[in-house]
Design a protein around this motif. Sequence first.
Motif, PDB file in Angstrom:
ATOM      1  N   SER A  14       0.822  -1.203   0.000  1.00 28.66           N
ATOM      2  CA  SER A  14       0.000   0.000   0.000  1.00 28.66           C
ATOM      3  C   SER A  14       0.857   1.255   0.000  1.00 28.66           C
ATOM      4  CB  SER A  14      -0.961   0.003   1.190  1.00 28.66           C
ATOM      5  OG  SER A  14      -0.236   0.034   2.395  1.00 28.66           O
ATOM      6  N   LEU A  15       2.127   1.138   0.362  1.00 24.44           N
ATOM      7  CA  LEU A  15       3.027   2.283   0.309  1.00 24.44           C
ATOM      8  C   LEU A  15       3.643   2.446  -1.077  1.00 24.44           C
ATOM      9  CD1 LEU A  15       4.995   2.016   3.665  1.00 24.44           C
ATOM     10  CD2 LEU A  15       3.201   3.624   3.082  1.00 24.44           C
ATOM     11  N   LEU A  16       3.385   1.512  -1.954  1.00 23.56           N
ATOM     12  CA  LEU A  16       3.961   1.538  -3.281  1.00 23.56           C
ATOM     13  C   LEU A  16       2.952   2.108  -4.262  1.00 23.56           C
ATOM     14  CD1 LEU A  16       5.488  -2.036  -3.242  1.00 23.56           C
ATOM     15  CD2 LEU A  16       6.455   0.077  -2.374  1.00 23.56           C
ATOM     16  N   TYR A  17       3.420   2.653  -5.342  1.00 29.84           N
ATOM     17  CA  TYR A  17       2.539   3.222  -6.338  1.00 29.84           C
ATOM     18  C   TYR A  17       2.407   2.282  -7.513  1.00 29.84           C
ATOM     19  CZ  TYR A  17       3.440   7.520  -3.782  1.00 29.84           C
ATOM     20  OH  TYR A  17       3.544   8.464  -2.810  1.00 29.84           O
ATOM     21  N   GLY A  18       1.172   2.062  -7.956  1.00 26.45           N
ATOM     22  CA  GLY A  18       0.926   1.197  -9.101  1.00 26.45           C
ATOM     23  C   GLY A  18       1.455   1.793 -10.389  1.00 26.45           C
ATOM     24  N   GLN A  19       1.362   3.097 -10.530  1.00 25.07           N
ATOM     25  CA  GLN A  19       1.835   3.763 -11.737  1.00 25.07           C
ATOM     26  C   GLN A  19       3.349   3.925 -11.619  1.00 25.07           C
ATOM     27  OE1 GLN A  19      -0.141   5.409  -9.480  1.00 25.07           O
ATOM     28  NE2 GLN A  19      -2.140   4.907 -10.284  1.00 25.07           N
ATOM     29  N   ARG A  20       4.030   3.643 -12.664  1.00 23.69           N
ATOM     30  CA  ARG A  20       5.494   3.715 -12.638  1.00 23.69           C
ATOM     31  C   ARG A  20       5.999   5.163 -12.730  1.00 23.69           C
ATOM     32  NH1 ARG A  20       5.122  -1.034 -11.589  1.00 23.69           N
ATOM     33  NH2 ARG A  20       5.890  -2.889 -12.589  1.00 23.69           N
ATOM     34  N   GLY A  21       5.172   6.073 -13.198  1.00 30.92           N
ATOM     35  CA  GLY A  21       5.547   7.483 -13.214  1.00 30.92           C
ATOM     36  C   GLY A  21       6.705   7.820 -14.125  1.00 30.92           C
ATOM     37  N   GLY A  22       7.043   6.943 -15.058  1.00 30.06           N
ATOM     38  CA  GLY A  22       8.133   7.223 -15.978  1.00 30.06           C
ATOM     39  C   GLY A  22       9.521   6.999 -15.400  1.00 30.06           C
ATOM     40  N   TYR A  23       9.603   6.379 -14.239  1.00 28.72           N
ATOM     41  CA  TYR A  23      10.898   6.138 -13.613  1.00 28.72           C
ATOM     42  C   TYR A  23      11.533   4.853 -14.143  1.00 28.72           C
ATOM     43  CZ  TYR A  23       9.467   9.691 -10.292  1.00 28.72           C
ATOM     44  OH  TYR A  23       9.053  10.851  -9.722  1.00 28.72           O
ATOM     45  N   THR A  24      12.847   4.832 -14.164  1.00 24.12           N
ATOM     46  CA  THR A  24      13.561   3.618 -14.546  1.00 24.12           C
ATOM     47  C   THR A  24      13.382   2.583 -13.432  1.00 24.12           C
ATOM     48  OG1 THR A  24      15.615   4.238 -13.455  1.00 24.12           O
ATOM     49  CG2 THR A  24      15.327   4.996 -15.747  1.00 24.12           C
ATOM     50  N   PRO A  25      13.633   1.311 -13.723  1.00 23.92           N
ATOM     51  CA  PRO A  25      13.531   0.300 -12.663  1.00 23.92           C
ATOM     52  C   PRO A  25      14.414   0.624 -11.452  1.00 23.92           C
ATOM     53  CG  PRO A  25      13.566  -0.766 -14.792  1.00 23.92           C
ATOM     54  CD  PRO A  25      13.845   0.703 -15.035  1.00 23.92           C
ATOM     55  N   ALA A  26      15.612   1.142 -11.676  1.00 21.38           N
ATOM     56  CA  ALA A  26      16.497   1.495 -10.562  1.00 21.38           C
ATOM     57  C   ALA A  26      15.903   2.629  -9.723  1.00 21.38           C
ATOM     58  CB  ALA A  26      17.874   1.898 -11.087  1.00 21.38           C
TER      59      ALA A  26
END
Length: 79
Positions: A14-26
Amino acid sequence: MYGIAEAGEVLCTSLLYGQRGGYTPAEQERRERVRLQAGEWFEAGESIRTVAARLRVHEQSVTRWRKAWREGARHGCSS
Protein backbone atom coordinates in the motif's frame (compact mmCIF):
# COMPACT_ATOMS: atom_id res chain seq x y z
CA MET A 1 -2.03 -5.54 -1.70
CA TYR A 2 0.84 -7.86 -0.88
CA GLY A 3 4.27 -8.22 -2.40
CA ILE A 4 6.89 -10.87 -1.83
CA ALA A 5 10.19 -9.81 -0.31
CA GLU A 6 13.44 -11.64 0.21
CA ALA A 7 13.29 -14.74 2.40
CA GLY A 8 9.56 -15.11 1.71
CA GLU A 9 8.46 -12.16 3.85
CA VAL A 10 5.15 -10.61 2.88
CA LEU A 11 5.28 -6.85 2.45
CA CYS A 12 2.47 -4.36 2.41
CA THR A 13 2.42 -2.74 -1.02
CA SER A 14 0.00 0.00 0.00
CA LEU A 15 3.03 2.28 0.31
CA LEU A 16 3.96 1.54 -3.28
CA TYR A 17 2.54 3.22 -6.34
CA GLY A 18 0.93 1.20 -9.10
CA GLN A 19 1.84 3.76 -11.74
CA ARG A 20 5.49 3.71 -12.64
CA GLY A 21 5.55 7.48 -13.21
CA GLY A 22 8.13 7.22 -15.98
CA TYR A 23 10.90 6.14 -13.61
CA THR A 24 13.56 3.62 -14.55
CA PRO A 25 13.53 0.30 -12.66
CA ALA A 26 16.50 1.49 -10.56
CA GLU A 27 14.69 4.73 -9.66
CA GLN A 28 11.52 2.79 -8.82
CA GLU A 29 13.51 0.50 -6.55
CA ARG A 30 15.18 3.43 -4.78
CA ARG A 31 11.83 5.14 -4.23
CA GLU A 32 10.33 1.91 -2.91
CA ARG A 33 13.17 1.55 -0.41
CA VAL A 34 12.55 5.13 0.79
CA ARG A 35 8.83 4.44 1.33
CA LEU A 36 9.51 1.15 3.11
CA GLN A 37 12.03 2.88 5.38
CA ALA A 38 9.35 5.45 6.18
CA GLY A 39 7.00 2.58 7.09
CA GLU A 40 9.56 1.20 9.54
CA TRP A 41 9.85 4.61 11.18
CA PHE A 42 6.05 4.98 11.34
CA GLU A 43 5.95 1.66 13.15
CA ALA A 44 8.58 2.97 15.57
CA GLY A 45 6.39 5.99 16.30
CA GLU A 46 8.38 8.67 14.46
CA SER A 47 6.53 11.86 13.53
CA ILE A 48 5.81 12.92 9.97
CA ARG A 49 8.18 15.87 10.38
CA THR A 50 11.00 13.64 11.61
CA VAL A 51 10.54 11.08 8.83
CA ALA A 52 10.44 13.84 6.19
CA ALA A 53 13.63 15.41 7.54
CA ARG A 54 15.47 12.09 7.75
CA LEU A 55 14.50 11.14 4.20
CA ARG A 56 14.86 14.68 2.83
CA VAL A 57 11.37 14.68 1.33
CA HIS A 58 8.35 16.94 1.65
CA GLU A 59 6.10 16.42 4.67
CA GLN A 60 3.10 16.17 2.34
CA SER A 61 4.63 13.07 0.71
CA VAL A 62 5.23 11.51 4.11
CA THR A 63 1.64 12.31 5.11
CA ARG A 64 0.37 10.36 2.06
CA TRP A 65 2.69 7.44 2.80
CA ARG A 66 1.61 7.35 6.45
CA LYS A 67 -2.07 7.35 5.47
CA ALA A 68 -1.44 4.43 3.09
CA TRP A 69 0.59 2.65 5.77
CA ARG A 70 -2.19 3.04 8.34
CA GLU A 71 -4.83 1.80 5.90
CA GLY A 72 -2.65 -1.21 5.08
CA ALA A 73 -2.02 -1.92 8.76
CA ARG A 74 -5.76 -1.96 9.43
CA HIS A 75 -6.14 -4.69 6.81
CA GLY A 76 -3.56 -6.95 8.50
CA CYS A 77 -0.74 -5.91 6.19
CA SER A 78 2.70 -5.63 7.79
CA SER A 79 6.25 -5.22 6.63
